[in-house]
Design an enzyme around this catalytic site. Sequence first.
Site, PDB file in Angstrom:
ATOM      1  N   ASP A  72      38.106  50.732  40.454  1.00 58.36           N
ATOM      2  CA  ASP A  72      36.880  49.943  40.595  1.00 58.36           C
ATOM      3  C   ASP A  72      36.150  49.830  39.262  1.00 58.36           C
ATOM      4  OD1 ASP A  72      36.643  52.691  40.916  1.00 58.36           O
ATOM      5  OD2 ASP A  72      35.102  52.605  42.461  1.00 58.36           O
ATOM      6  N   TYR A 110      53.004  47.557  49.337  1.00 61.15           N
ATOM      7  CA  TYR A 110      53.799  46.376  49.634  1.00 61.15           C
ATOM      8  C   TYR A 110      55.181  46.726  50.187  1.00 61.15           C
ATOM      9  CZ  TYR A 110      50.279  43.794  46.929  1.00 61.15           C
ATOM     10  OH  TYR A 110      49.112  43.250  46.464  1.00 61.15           O
ATOM     11  N   ASP A 117      45.150  39.230  38.088  1.00 54.76           N
ATOM     12  CA  ASP A 117      44.515  37.942  38.377  1.00 54.76           C
ATOM     13  C   ASP A 117      43.101  37.896  37.801  1.00 54.76           C
ATOM     14  OD1 ASP A 117      46.778  37.169  39.649  1.00 54.76           O
ATOM     15  OD2 ASP A 117      45.842  36.680  41.558  1.00 54.76           O
ATOM     16  N   ASP A 168      48.315  43.915  40.965  1.00 48.91           N
ATOM     17  CA  ASP A 168      48.305  42.553  41.498  1.00 48.91           C
ATOM     18  C   ASP A 168      46.901  41.970  41.402  1.00 48.91           C
ATOM     19  OD1 ASP A 168      49.089  40.231  42.748  1.00 48.91           O
ATOM     20  OD2 ASP A 168      49.454  41.137  44.702  1.00 48.91           O
ATOM     21  N   LYS A 210      43.017  55.722  41.709  1.00 49.90           N
ATOM     22  CA  LYS A 210      41.853  55.997  42.572  1.00 49.90           C
ATOM     23  C   LYS A 210      41.953  57.466  43.000  1.00 49.90           C
ATOM     24  CE  LYS A 210      38.104  54.583  44.727  1.00 49.90           C
ATOM     25  NZ  LYS A 210      36.855  54.340  43.986  1.00 49.90           N
TER      26      LYS A 210
END
Length: 360
Positions: free
Chosen positions: A223, A141, A251, A247, A191
């Site tokens: 994942d 970001y 959610d 992020d 990751k």
Amino acid sequence: MQLDLLILPGDGIGIEVTSEAAKVLRRVAGRYKHKLVLKEGLLGGIAIHQTGNPLPPETAALAKEADATLMGAVGAPEFDAAPIDKRPETGLLGLRKLLGVYANLRPVRAYTALLNSSPLKNELVSGVDMIIVRELTGGLYYGTPRGIYEDGPEPRAVNTMAYTQSEIQRIARMAFQLARNRRRKVSSVDKSNVLEVSQLWRRVVIQVAREFPDVVLDHILVDNCAMQLILNPRQFDVVLTENMFGDILSDEGAVLAGSIGMLPSASLGDKRSSGAYAGLYEPVHGSAPDIAGQNKANPFGAIGSVAALLEYSFGLKEEAAAVNQAVETVLNSGRVTADLKPAGTPATTSQVGDAVVEAL
């Protein structure tokens, strides 16, 4: 104590839920004999409409003066095609950078009264109580170079994921410190089988873990973490992750809580000399323009953010616990908004806020 706070209602339902959160703040301050000083500013789409800037200089100055800032969501479909400097989210990112908040804390708790609101089986969700610690100022970001380039044979877009050792160290220490006051377990998400950034992340987190021998550390690929949050969410206590992964995963946590409207968040910087944190507090959900102005938005995430504000920026743990208890009391009463699938007539946004004030 005097509590000098800035309120930034933002856009859409942010205005409605922030109003209810401020109502709860006033009640808490009155009950515990604190002096509450509230100022209000513009951020996001409404700021662009009124000033041309998603983060006006006046708002930036007020935020730097305040002890803490309580925000609503920002954003509206009309800005989807706007240039980056004219997008509401740019104001939010700028505010985070201005105040140096680098740790986003997102608690996810499955209240007993809301087990049927989750699409998952009750036995999977019951007892879930975790906190996702998301790094907030690095990664994709913010990394450079970034942009869309039109100067080649075809358009090309670039975003850069980048972290330094010190950025990882400070967010990791925050996670381990939180774990010491919980169930003493940190799950670090990366990751590392693909990304060099994640390989450095894992190496630094292992180094920091040596400072906290009383806390158990495990590592999980992002994942697999997304899958385990659904298959076995009770295994998690403190989940430590970089910006974009956090992020997305936070959610997903909304599924466990029954609604994204339930999730509060705190964005913290370094501790002040008083021991309290500078912070921004906001519900996780977006501005939901489709239901804005209809008095049907869920204000519990905003009200939970008030509890976080009291605890982290002022050290007022008793007051924070009182807010959280009032929220649970109202949930148990069934006076909840439509997203939580009440048995009877759904409550309005303002009715939920009034019920929390009454419970306090």
